[in-house]
Write a protein that holds these residues in place. Structure first.
Motif, PDB file in Angstrom:
ATOM      1  N   THR A 184       0.860  -1.179   0.000  1.00 28.45           N
ATOM      2  CA  THR A 184       0.000   0.000   0.000  1.00 28.45           C
ATOM      3  C   THR A 184       0.900   1.234   0.000  1.00 28.45           C
ATOM      4  OG1 THR A 184      -0.094   0.323   2.411  1.00 28.45           O
ATOM      5  CG2 THR A 184      -1.643  -1.285   1.445  1.00 28.45           C
ATOM      6  N   THR A 185       0.281   2.402  -0.062  1.00 28.84           N
ATOM      7  CA  THR A 185       1.065   3.636   0.010  1.00 28.84           C
ATOM      8  C   THR A 185       1.716   3.807   1.383  1.00 28.84           C
ATOM      9  OG1 THR A 185      -0.931   4.863   0.648  1.00 28.84           O
ATOM     10  CG2 THR A 185      -0.355   4.807  -1.702  1.00 28.84           C
ATOM     11  N   TRP A 186       1.287   3.004   2.373  1.00 28.11           N
ATOM     12  CA  TRP A 186       1.840   3.087   3.717  1.00 28.11           C
ATOM     13  C   TRP A 186       3.075   2.208   3.897  1.00 28.11           C
ATOM     14  CZ3 TRP A 186      -0.461   6.434   7.139  1.00 28.11           C
ATOM     15  CH2 TRP A 186      -1.751   6.878   6.814  1.00 28.11           C
ATOM     16  N   ALA A 224      18.131   8.010  13.270  1.00 31.58           N
ATOM     17  CA  ALA A 224      16.757   7.530  13.470  1.00 31.58           C
ATOM     18  C   ALA A 224      16.172   8.111  14.745  1.00 31.58           C
ATOM     19  CB  ALA A 224      16.736   6.006  13.530  1.00 31.58           C
ATOM     20  N   GLY A 225      15.057   8.831  14.606  1.00 30.42           N
ATOM     21  CA  GLY A 225      14.414   9.387  15.784  1.00 30.42           C
ATOM     22  C   GLY A 225      13.823   8.326  16.682  1.00 30.42           C
ATOM     23  N   GLY A 226      13.237   7.291  16.088  1.00 29.93           N
ATOM     24  CA  GLY A 226      12.502   6.302  16.864  1.00 29.93           C
ATOM     25  C   GLY A 226      13.351   5.470  17.795  1.00 29.93           C
ATOM     26  N   SER A 227      14.616   5.226  17.436  1.00 25.75           N
ATOM     27  CA  SER A 227      15.488   4.450  18.323  1.00 25.75           C
ATOM     28  C   SER A 227      16.347   5.338  19.209  1.00 25.75           C
ATOM     29  CB  SER A 227      16.383   3.505  17.512  1.00 25.75           C
ATOM     30  OG  SER A 227      17.069   4.204  16.483  1.00 25.75           O
ATOM     31  N   ASP A 243       9.307   5.978   9.098  1.00 24.54           N
ATOM     32  CA  ASP A 243       9.103   7.419   8.969  1.00 24.54           C
ATOM     33  C   ASP A 243       8.138   7.925  10.034  1.00 24.54           C
ATOM     34  OD1 ASP A 243      10.743   7.495   6.734  1.00 24.54           O
ATOM     35  OD2 ASP A 243       9.072   7.227   5.347  1.00 24.54           O
ATOM     36  N   LEU A 244       7.022   7.229  10.175  1.00 25.95           N
ATOM     37  CA  LEU A 244       6.003   7.665  11.115  1.00 25.95           C
ATOM     38  C   LEU A 244       6.483   7.551  12.559  1.00 25.95           C
ATOM     39  CD1 LEU A 244       2.997   6.046   9.268  1.00 25.95           C
ATOM     40  CD2 LEU A 244       3.252   8.492   9.693  1.00 25.95           C
ATOM     41  N   ARG A 245       7.172   6.459  12.885  1.00 27.05           N
ATOM     42  CA  ARG A 245       7.671   6.303  14.248  1.00 27.05           C
ATOM     43  C   ARG A 245       8.752   7.339  14.564  1.00 27.05           C
ATOM     44  NH1 ARG A 245       5.629   2.165  17.378  1.00 27.05           N
ATOM     45  NH2 ARG A 245       6.459   3.619  18.918  1.00 27.05           N
ATOM     46  N   GLU A 305       8.039  15.846   4.378  1.00 23.39           N
ATOM     47  CA  GLU A 305       8.802  14.885   5.163  1.00 23.39           C
ATOM     48  C   GLU A 305      10.047  14.454   4.418  1.00 23.39           C
ATOM     49  OE1 GLU A 305      10.366  11.286   6.702  1.00 23.39           O
ATOM     50  OE2 GLU A 305       9.307  11.394   4.791  1.00 23.39           O
ATOM     51  N   ASP A 306       9.962  14.415   3.092  1.00 24.72           N
ATOM     52  CA  ASP A 306      11.129  14.035   2.290  1.00 24.72           C
ATOM     53  C   ASP A 306      12.255  15.048   2.411  1.00 24.72           C
ATOM     54  OD1 ASP A 306       9.847  11.758   1.421  1.00 24.72           O
ATOM     55  OD2 ASP A 306       9.006  12.729  -0.362  1.00 24.72           O
TER      56      ASP A 306
END
Length: 621
Positions: A41-43, A475-478, A49-51, A445-446
């Motif tokens: 999907t587009t997701w 990476a922001g999420g980690s 990215d979202l995390r 976001e890009d």
């Protein structure tokens, strides 16, 4: 019952970066497939990215549209469960993540009840066998059957009903991009709904949508700078938990070792509706729980009903003198609340907060240090996404006045904060250093610029903030890990956004230029032929060695040590920690590091790493 606001849109949109930046929304729906045979999907490529941006996610897998739902009763749910697992692996979901079967219409309770229920149960069993958790997005009319039916109960699915009345009821503000979330009692459409809304396994609800055939047809998007940037239709949700991907693991821990007796440590945990206290036992385990606060009103101002819970993203604790422990936690109203334990007081109730005029941003990381006797320094992120500090000492005892917002790059939504000096440093110097992953977004976001930011302050000087060189694409999420070694050098480690490798940089004592290390093992070993990566990172200095450890996407505890012979190979043992939650840790004795986290089922979990002079000798439960 506090709730968390979220949104669901059909297709990926880069403006989600702006929506998280400017709105109060916390989670977003993430579509693994819109029909059973769909491969992408587009997701699919945007999970990280979202995390990194700060979103938590609700992973949906849709086998049939509403008109084709009758095919469910004649389809093999086991096969479809394996399809969902394949899509989850492709999107990069971590082990234990909840995948929600999207049933687009009411199907239970009629003559074909058994056939529909068999599909759902077989689907969930196949998903669980692959190491994921399960949920069902379904009509409110099917909810009570799924929550209480004897055939469903052994699986205890997380249920996410849609309960949409005729008229729009979501309170969305197009000027502030804020949604007033509906509490569970407001999810009710008819009186007969009252049973399922009181069930804690009904973890969230889609309670409204803005579409062309409704009396409210769209919401206004923010642009990059916060001004209005177009519109879209949307579904509105609210949830009992902040991270629907790990619904039972919504808890954070903090550990504080006593300044006078470091082996005496207190452990604290926060969930949406309670604060708990444990003593660390001599073996590194936890004593029986002591519950000392049941709502934010117990240790701060009484919030509105929709924000009457604690923020479970992070908490902090520290010892400011022997026998004195202070802890900090944020309410969903954005107010920082303090609790304390000392020889004279044991978690007294009170009505004050530290920041009555400046609420934090949603899900703010929070960290506290004590750099000298009776000095407390607290760091968090404000609503402008800027690093902010407050402090307390006997001569400056008004938290509300002792505040400084640092002028530097904004803190990314997924990042933690690391502040030095900490109890994990090998030595202490007369300065403070704070690290975080920053994110600056231009037009999309890009175009985002990701790097590690370093804020520092020496005695008598003001704060300075700069980007650590050669950390572009962090990476922001980690998040980030940092510690001061016995030589006085600061070591900093972060992961790249594609989760392919780690970056290790060193700032030698008295120097201003960071050096990049190329010696550390950068990749985690693959698991079952699939790449692995770090979900969180931590550094501890022990004698002349450093210990890097963290939780991987498979819920394992992984580690490597840096000694005189360089970095060791990466080792790991199964946790089974929740891969979606940070852990807390503290030293015990000369060689032990005790780690406290939570399983995907919400059970506290402890592990101990035992360190030798240059390498890790053993890792034992």
């Amino acid at each position: 019952m506090a709730v968390v606001p979220g949104i669901d849109i059909g297709e990926w949109d880069h403006r989600l970066a702006f929506l998280w930046r400017w709105s109060n929304l916390k989670f977003v729906g993430f579509y693994l497939a819109h029909h059973a045979m769909q491969k992408r999907t587009t997701w699919t490529t945007h999970w990280h990215d979202l995390r990194d941006l700060g979103w938590t996610l609700v992973p949906f897998w849709v086998p049939f549209t509403g008109k084709g739902i009758s095919k469910m009763k004649t389809t093999d749910g086991t096969v479809h469960g394996r399809f969902a697992v394949d899509r989850a692996h492709e999107a990069g979901l971590q082990a234990g993540a909840a995948i929600y079967l999207d049933s687009e219409a009411a199907v239970l309770g009629g003559s074909d009840d058994h056939a529909y229920a068999a599909y759902m149960i077989n689907w969930m069993q196949a998903v669980r066998q692959a190491g994921f958790s399960t949920g069902i997005y379904c009509s409110r009319l099917d909810t009570q059957r799924i929550l209480t039916g004897q055939d469903f109960r052994p699986l205890r699915p997380n249920v996410w009903p849609f309960a949409i009345p005729i008229h729009t009821r979501a309170l969305w503000n197009d000027a502030t991009y804020c949604l007033t979330p509906a509490t569970p009692r407001q999810w009710i459409v008819q009186t007969k709904d009252s049973a399922w809304v009181d069930n804690v396994d009904a973890v969230g609800c889609q309670y409204d949508w803005f579409r062309k055939d409704r009396d409210r047809q769209s919401i206004t998007w923010p642009a990059a700078g916060g001004d209005q940037g177009g519109s879209t239709d949307a579904d509105f949700d609210s949830a009992r938990i902040s991270d629907p991907t790990h619904p039972l693991a919504s808890v954070a821990f903090a550990i504080a070792g006593d300044q006078g007796q470091p082996d005496l440590a207190h452990v604290f945990s926060v969930s949406a509706l309670e604060l708990d206290h444990f003593d660390r036992t001599p073996s590194g385990g936890l004593s029986p729980v002591e519950r000392f606060a049941h709502s934010p009103a117990d240790i701060g101002p009484d919030p509105a009903a929709s924000s009457s819970g604690f923020d479970t993203g992070w908490m902090a604790s520290v010892s400011r003198r022997p026998g004195f422990f202070d802890g900090f936690v944020t309410g969903q109203d954005g107010f920082i609340r303090q609790f304390w334990l000392n020889p004279d007081e044991r978690f007294p109730t009170h009505a004050s907060c530290l920041n009555p005029a400046m609420p934090t941003r949603k899900g703010t990381p929070i960290v506290a240090i004590s750099r000298r006797l009776d000095q407390l320094d607290l760091f968090y992120v404000d609503q402008q996404h800027l690093l902010t500090t407050r402090w307390w000492n006997p001569g400056e005892s008004d938290w509300t006045r002792n505040v400084s917002r640092l002028d530097g790059p904004p803190v990314s939504g997924g990042s933690n904060l690391v502040a030095l000096p900490s109890q994990h440093d090998a030595m202490t110097v007369d300065r403070m250093d704070v690290f975080y992953v920053s994110c600056e977004i231009a037009a999309s976001e890009d175009d985002a610029s990701w790097s590690v930011a370093h804020a520092f302050r020496s005695a008598g000087d003001g704060w300075r903030v700069s980007s650590v060189p050669n950390t572009s694409g962090a990476a922001g999420g980690s998040g980030v890990a940092a510690v001061r070694a016995s030589t006085g050098a600061i070591h900093m480690i972060a992961q790249r956004r594609d989760r392919s490798e780690l970056m290790h940089l060193i700032l030698e004592d008295g120097q201003e230029i960071w050096q990049t290390s190329t010696t550390m093992p950068k990749r985690l070993p693959s698991t079952l032929g699939r790449p692995d990566w770090w979900m969180c990172l931590y550094l501890i200095a022990i004698a002349d060695a450093l210990l890097l450890f963290g939780i991987t996407r498979n819920g394992a505890l992984a580690w490597s040590t840096l000694g005189s012979a360089g970095w060791s190979e990466i080792n790991s043992i199964q946790g089974p920690f929740s891969s979606g939650r940070p852990v807390a840790y503290a030293r015990r004795g000369a060689t032990n590091v005790d780690i406290v986290g939570v399983t995907n089922d919400g059970v506290p979990l402890t592990r101990t790493l035992q360190i030798g002079p240059d390498s890790l000798n053993s890792a034992t439960p």
